[in-house]
Motif scaffolding. Structure first.
Motif, PDB file in Angstrom:
ATOM      1  N   SER A 241       0.726  -1.189  -0.087  1.00  0.00           N
ATOM      2  CA  SER A 241      -0.026   0.163   0.050  1.00  0.00           C
ATOM      3  C   SER A 241       0.906   1.214  -0.021  1.00  0.00           C
ATOM      4  N   PHE A 242       2.007   1.150   0.598  1.00  0.00           N
ATOM      5  CA  PHE A 242       2.532   2.662   0.851  1.00  0.00           C
ATOM      6  C   PHE A 242       3.603   2.937   0.143  1.00  0.00           C
ATOM      7  N   ASP A 243       4.003   4.236  -0.188  1.00  0.00           N
ATOM      8  CA  ASP A 243       4.762   4.848  -1.029  1.00  0.00           C
ATOM      9  C   ASP A 243       6.251   4.712  -0.070  1.00  0.00           C
ATOM     10  N   LEU A 244       5.832   5.270   1.164  1.00  0.00           N
ATOM     11  CA  LEU A 244       6.908   5.604   2.359  1.00  0.00           C
ATOM     12  C   LEU A 244       6.525   5.331   3.449  1.00  0.00           C
ATOM     13  N   ILE A 245       7.410   4.452   4.472  1.00  0.00           N
ATOM     14  CA  ILE A 245       6.814   4.181   5.691  1.00  0.00           C
ATOM     15  C   ILE A 245       8.035   4.696   6.579  1.00  0.00           C
ATOM     16  N   ILE A 246       7.784   5.523   7.646  1.00  0.00           N
ATOM     17  CA  ILE A 246       8.915   6.200   8.345  1.00  0.00           C
ATOM     18  C   ILE A 246       8.611   5.242   9.700  1.00  0.00           C
ATOM     19  N   ASN A 247       9.700   4.429  10.165  1.00  0.00           N
ATOM     20  CA  ASN A 247       9.387   3.593  11.314  1.00  0.00           C
ATOM     21  C   ASN A 247      10.238   4.137  12.532  1.00  0.00           C
ATOM     22  N   THR A 248       9.470   4.318  13.638  1.00  0.00           N
ATOM     23  CA  THR A 248      10.265   5.045  14.896  1.00  0.00           C
ATOM     24  C   THR A 248      10.198   4.031  15.789  1.00  0.00           C
ATOM     25  N   ILE A 249      10.012   2.629  15.552  1.00  0.00           N
ATOM     26  CA  ILE A 249      10.387   1.539  16.910  1.00  0.00           C
ATOM     27  C   ILE A 249      11.596   1.404  17.519  1.00  0.00           C
ATOM     28  N   SER A 250      11.464   1.636  18.945  1.00  0.00           N
ATOM     29  CA  SER A 250      12.757   1.867  19.597  1.00  0.00           C
ATOM     30  C   SER A 250      13.320   0.404  20.021  1.00  0.00           C
ATOM     31  N   ALA A 251      12.364  -0.740  19.835  1.00  0.00           N
ATOM     32  CA  ALA A 251      12.903  -2.041  20.228  1.00  0.00           C
ATOM     33  C   ALA A 251      12.893  -2.960  19.091  1.00  0.00           C
ATOM     34  N   GLN A 252      13.372  -4.255  19.334  1.00  0.00           N
ATOM     35  CA  GLN A 252      13.438  -5.134  18.229  1.00  0.00           C
ATOM     36  C   GLN A 252      12.317  -5.441  17.638  1.00  0.00           C
ATOM     37  N   PHE A 253      12.249  -5.573  16.275  1.00  0.00           N
ATOM     38  CA  PHE A 253      10.714  -6.011  15.601  1.00  0.00           C
ATOM     39  C   PHE A 253      11.142  -6.654  14.524  1.00  0.00           C
ATOM     40  N   ASP A 254       9.975  -7.065  13.611  1.00  0.00           N
ATOM     41  CA  ASP A 254      10.215  -7.934  12.467  1.00  0.00           C
ATOM     42  C   ASP A 254      10.187  -7.047  11.108  1.00  0.00           C
ATOM     43  N   VAL A 255      11.164  -6.512  10.826  1.00  0.00           N
ATOM     44  CA  VAL A 255      11.352  -5.665   9.525  1.00  0.00           C
ATOM     45  C   VAL A 255      10.378  -6.065   8.487  1.00  0.00           C
ATOM     46  N   ASN A 256      10.524  -7.542   8.183  1.00  0.00           N
ATOM     47  CA  ASN A 256       9.993  -8.296   7.018  1.00  0.00           C
ATOM     48  C   ASN A 256       8.201  -7.937   6.706  1.00  0.00           C
ATOM     49  N   LYS A 257       7.955  -7.943   8.208  1.00  0.00           N
ATOM     50  CA  LYS A 257       6.265  -7.608   7.971  1.00  0.00           C
ATOM     51  C   LYS A 257       6.046  -6.410   7.471  1.00  0.00           C
ATOM     52  N   TYR A 258       6.690  -5.226   7.904  1.00  0.00           N
ATOM     53  CA  TYR A 258       6.605  -3.946   7.300  1.00  0.00           C
ATOM     54  C   TYR A 258       6.925  -3.649   5.866  1.00  0.00           C
ATOM     55  N   LEU A 259       8.011  -4.349   5.547  1.00  0.00           N
ATOM     56  CA  LEU A 259       8.344  -4.315   4.261  1.00  0.00           C
ATOM     57  C   LEU A 259       7.450  -4.623   3.320  1.00  0.00           C
ATOM     58  N   GLY A 260       6.603  -5.696   3.529  1.00  0.00           N
ATOM     59  CA  GLY A 260       5.543  -6.143   2.701  1.00  0.00           C
ATOM     60  C   GLY A 260       4.475  -5.092   2.509  1.00  0.00           C
ATOM     61  N   LEU A 261       4.316  -4.089   3.427  1.00  0.00           N
ATOM     62  CA  LEU A 261       3.187  -3.100   3.256  1.00  0.00           C
ATOM     63  C   LEU A 261       3.665  -2.129   2.235  1.00  0.00           C
ATOM     64  N   LEU A 262       4.838  -2.105   1.602  1.00  0.00           N
ATOM     65  CA  LEU A 262       5.329  -1.286   0.659  1.00  0.00           C
ATOM     66  C   LEU A 262       4.974  -1.570  -0.916  1.00  0.00           C
ATOM     67  N   LYS A 263       4.398  -0.595  -1.714  1.00  0.00           N
ATOM     68  CA  LYS A 263       4.282  -0.723  -2.927  1.00  0.00           C
ATOM     69  C   LYS A 263       5.459  -0.919  -3.677  1.00  0.00           C
ATOM     70  N   ARG A 264       5.487  -1.176  -5.003  1.00  0.00           N
ATOM     71  CA  ARG A 264       6.635  -1.317  -5.934  1.00  0.00           C
ATOM     72  C   ARG A 264       7.380  -0.128  -5.950  1.00  0.00           C
ATOM     73  N   ASP A 265       8.773  -0.008  -5.761  1.00  0.00           N
ATOM     74  CA  ASP A 265       9.442   1.106  -5.551  1.00  0.00           C
ATOM     75  C   ASP A 265       9.231   1.726  -4.377  1.00  0.00           C
ATOM     76  N   GLY A 266       8.685   1.308  -3.308  1.00  0.00           N
ATOM     77  CA  GLY A 266       8.203   2.242  -1.986  1.00  0.00           C
ATOM     78  C   GLY A 266       9.655   2.018  -0.944  1.00  0.00           C
ATOM     79  N   THR A 267       9.571   2.793  -0.189  1.00  0.00           N
ATOM     80  CA  THR A 267      10.884   2.817   0.684  1.00  0.00           C
ATOM     81  C   THR A 267      10.329   2.782   2.220  1.00  0.00           C
ATOM     82  N   MET A 268      11.079   1.932   2.891  1.00  0.00           N
ATOM     83  CA  MET A 268      11.076   1.945   4.542  1.00  0.00           C
ATOM     84  C   MET A 268      12.278   2.663   5.189  1.00  0.00           C
ATOM     85  N   VAL A 269      11.863   3.656   5.658  1.00  0.00           N
ATOM     86  CA  VAL A 269      13.016   4.406   6.438  1.00  0.00           C
ATOM     87  C   VAL A 269      13.049   4.213   7.827  1.00  0.00           C
ATOM     88  N   LEU A 270      14.046   3.540   8.410  1.00  0.00           N
ATOM     89  CA  LEU A 270      14.328   3.413   9.834  1.00  0.00           C
ATOM     90  C   LEU A 270      14.882   4.532  10.486  1.00  0.00           C
TER      91      LEU A 270
END
Ligand code: NAP
Ligand code: ZN
Ligand code: ZN
Length: 352
Positions: A241-270
């Motif tokens: 769904s997303f063009d851009l995800i800004i991820n502010t989580i301060s503890a360990q989490f599963d990155v892969n679940k969130y990457l799956g929410l990006l559209k083609r060419d989308g970016t997740m910024v930690l």
């Protein structure tokens, strides 16, 4: 004029120890320096990571605090940008080499020789420790001092110096704006600023929080969608769904679940900085040409741009003001996620 540079502060003597009263001496202001009477200092989760030595680089005694808002007391002879009485801020940086490609481009946070942190660092001489904003005054070179728009209250503006710029910079760099579908993960200090800023830039904003407890607030701050990440359905429903995800989580989490929410060419910024490694499944990036990136605070020119943007749009942080002696309790509450949405220390309580 000779000024009293003896400075009251709060410090952690060692890793994991409660903070308590401490005294330090600020340097005599030089020709390019600004002496600032600190009025408020925000409490960032990075303060907590470093007091607990979670990143393995802590120097003690430590006086945390890099969301500083105050008033100019005096300026050195060569200072041109500031005058006594002006509202100013200091963020995470107080110096850098000023001569490398990054510094010359105004990206002092990426200084090739390493920037000088406002606390938990050493001045460029390599031996004088830096002490942060949980203190009554600070002396900073004018290049690293920001002007706070006069229409913004100093208490609500303090968190802009870290939480504000840390979310503003990646939103700008990855072209947040009208027509963009942006998700903010984690609604704490950084996250709630991310919502306000992305909304003001004209994007459609979705919050991904662990629960729906803060949904009403999130919508008030500018989110049009709000989902709980504890519910697995969220990840199915929002896939691609997303063009851009800004991820502010301060503890360990599963990155892969969130990457799956990006559209083609989308970016997740930690921007969250959990101490542990975060394993990435290659196929989550390869398929759909997704990107996984990081971003560190912001340089001085962009931090001033962000403050001016906030002045124009009347944006400040949602805060709970505390006296300095409540700082250890505030850390405990931040760890439990019990913060709406940034603690700010009233430095007046330290001057009494
Ligand atoms: P904060 O106010 O404590 O907010 C962090 C949020 O992350 C929480 O409110 C919570 O949001 C979510 N969260 C916490 N633990 C979680 C878990 N186990 N699983 C999923 N979500 C969780 O902290 P902050 O001051 O915003 O800082 C956030 C992080 O950014 C910290 O690691 C800090 O060091 C880092 N930081 C980085 C930069 C940079 O330049 N990159 C600058 C400043 C801070 P919900 O309750 O909504 O789920
Ligand atoms: Zn910070
Ligand atoms: Zn440099």
């Amino acid at each position: 004029m000779k000024v009293a540079l003896k400075t009251k502060a709060y410090a952690a003597a060692k890793a994991n120890q409660p903070l308590g009263p401490f005294e330090l001496v600020r340097r005599e202001p030089g020709p390019n320096d600004v002496l600032i009477d600190i009025k408020y200092c925000g409490v960032c989760h990075s303060d907590l990571h470093q007091v607990k030595d979670e990143w393995g680089n802590s120097i003690f005694p430590m006086v945390p605090g890099h969301e500083i808002a105050g008033v100019v007391v005096t300026t050195g002879d060569k200072v041109t940008k500031f005058k006594p009485g002006q509202h100013v801020g200091v963020g995470c940086l107080v110096d850098s080499c000023r001569d490398c490609a990054s510094c010359n481009d105004g990206f002092e946070q990426y200084c090739e020789k390493g920037f000088v942190g406002t606390y938990n660092g050493f001045e460029r001489d390599g031996k004088t420790p830096t002490y942060g904003g949980y203190s009554t005054q600070v002396v900073v070179d004018e290049r690293f001092v920001l002007s706070i728009p006069e229409n913004l209250p100093l208490d609500g503006a303090a968190p802009l110096l870290c939480a504000g710029i840390t979310t503003y910079s990646p939103l700008r760099h990855w072209n947040c704006g009208p027509g963009k579908n942006v998700a903010i993960v984690g609604m704490g200090g950084l996250g709630h600023m991310g919502i306000k800023l992305a909304h003001a830039m004209g994007a459609k904003v979705t919050v991904l929080s662990q629960s729906l407890k803060k949904e009403a607030d999130g919508r008030k701050l500018g989110a049009s969608e709000y989902y709980a990440t504890a519910d697995e359905e969220t990840f199915k429903k929002l896939a691609n769904s997303f063009d851009l995800i800004i991820n502010t989580i301060s503890a360990q989490f599963d990155v892969n679940k969130y990457l799956g929410l990006l559209k083609r060419d989308g970016t997740m910024v930690l921007v969250g900085a959990p101490p542990e490694a975060l394993p990435v499944q290659a196929f989550n990036l390869i398929f759909k040409r997704r990107a996984f990136a990081g971003s560190l605070i912001g340089g001085l020119p962009e931090t001033q741009e962000m403050l001016d943007f906030c002045g124009k749009h009347n944006i400040t942080s949602e805060i709970e003001v505390i006296p300095i002696d409540k700082i250890n309790e505030a850390y405990d509450r931040m760890l439990k996620g019990d913060v709406r949405y940034r603690f700010v220390i009233d430095i007046g309580s330290l001057k009494q």
